[in-house]
Write a protein that holds these residues in place. Structure first.
Motif, mmCIF file in Angstrom:
data_model
loop_
_atom_site.group_PDB
_atom_site.id
_atom_site.type_symbol
_atom_site.label_atom_id
_atom_site.label_comp_id
_atom_site.label_asym_id
_atom_site.label_seq_id
_atom_site.Cartn_x
_atom_site.Cartn_y
_atom_site.Cartn_z
ATOM 1 N N UNK A 71 -5.128 0.483 -0.175
ATOM 2 C CA UNK A 71 -6.077 -0.451 -0.938
ATOM 3 C C UNK A 71 -7.125 -0.395 -0.072
ATOM 4 N N UNK A 72 -7.509 0.015 1.048
ATOM 5 C CA UNK A 72 -8.488 -0.186 1.901
ATOM 6 C C UNK A 72 -8.379 1.080 3.049
ATOM 7 N N UNK A 73 -9.335 1.548 3.250
ATOM 8 C CA UNK A 73 -9.629 2.687 4.331
ATOM 9 C C UNK A 73 -9.083 3.945 3.631
ATOM 10 N N UNK A 74 -8.794 4.893 4.711
ATOM 11 C CA UNK A 74 -8.303 6.288 4.265
ATOM 12 C C UNK A 74 -7.110 6.581 5.136
ATOM 13 N N UNK A 75 -6.308 7.542 4.582
ATOM 14 C CA UNK A 75 -5.014 8.096 5.450
ATOM 15 C C UNK A 75 -5.086 9.303 5.221
ATOM 16 N N UNK A 76 -4.597 10.213 6.135
ATOM 17 C CA UNK A 76 -4.151 11.509 6.031
ATOM 18 C C UNK A 76 -2.625 11.595 5.912
ATOM 19 N N UNK A 77 -1.958 12.185 5.118
ATOM 20 C CA UNK A 77 -0.598 12.430 4.778
ATOM 21 C C UNK A 77 -0.321 13.528 4.901
ATOM 22 N N UNK A 118 -9.366 -0.402 9.993
ATOM 23 C CA UNK A 118 -9.241 -1.459 8.984
ATOM 24 C C UNK A 118 -8.556 -0.973 7.570
ATOM 25 N N UNK A 119 -7.436 -0.023 7.610
ATOM 26 C CA UNK A 119 -6.668 0.510 6.398
ATOM 27 C C UNK A 119 -5.611 -0.244 6.278
ATOM 28 N N UNK A 120 -5.613 -0.617 4.877
ATOM 29 C CA UNK A 120 -4.346 -1.198 4.284
ATOM 30 C C UNK A 120 -3.676 -0.242 3.447
ATOM 31 N N UNK A 121 -2.365 0.023 3.756
ATOM 32 C CA UNK A 121 -1.487 1.062 3.039
ATOM 33 C C UNK A 121 -0.252 0.221 2.278
#
Length: 172
Positions: A71-77, A118-121
């Motif tokens: 919902x915020x930031x970015x992730x590499x999955x 500041x990533x929210x997953x």
């Protein structure tokens, strides 16, 4: 919601509509009927916040289906098929922002690395947590995952996960 199949059977990449507004944006992250059409009956919603880029978790294959979206930031999955089938060991990677989600079926390994601070997953699952899981080494050369951040922060538990070859031997 636009659903796209991936090279790993059952893993779906989902484009979510993010609507800009005067304050920022709005997205419908969860819609029971739409997720039910994918075969998922959500029983738990988990939210994890990560202050730093480079935090890595996984590779874990749990006994539940998982719907994941920041919902915020970015992730590499990094997703790895750990089921006993013809695609065992297949890897597919994705970079996800708030406008995307992944649906990962049970027994398929999933991992992520925060690309931005500041990533929210968000993780929606269709079974309550249990300690059961299959895990594989994040840095297994056979998987050849190219993590996007140079300095990674991971748990000792994840660093001790077996290699794909060791998992194959355990199952033989």
């Amino acid at each position: 919601m636009k659903v796209e199949e991936t090279t790993i059977p059952g893993v779906l990449r989902i484009a979510l509509e993010v609507k800009p507004n005067d304050d920022g944006w709005f997205k419908e992250n969860f819609h029971r009927e739409k997720l039910a059409e994918l075969g998922m009956d959500v029983v738990q919603h988990n939210v994890a916040y990560f202050a730093e880029a480079g935090i890595v978790r996984g590779i874990h294959a749990e006994p539940w289906d998982k719907y994941m979206s920041p919902s915020s930031g970015r992730v590499f999955a990094a997703i790895v098929d750990l089921r006993d089938n013809e695609t065992f060991g297949r890897v597919e990677t994705f970079e996800l922002g708030p406008e995307q989600a992944l649906y990962v079926p049970r027994d398929v390994g999933n991992s992520f690395c925060t690309v931005t601070p500041h990533t929210t997953y968000n993780f929606l699952v269709n079974s309550h947590w249990s300690p059961e899981r299959v895990a594989v080494d994040l840095f297994d050369p056979e998987l050849a995952i190219e993590w996007p951040v140079q300095e990674l922060n991971y748990t000792e538990r994840d660093a001790a996960n077996p290699s794909l070859a060791q998992l194959r031997e355990q199952r033989a």
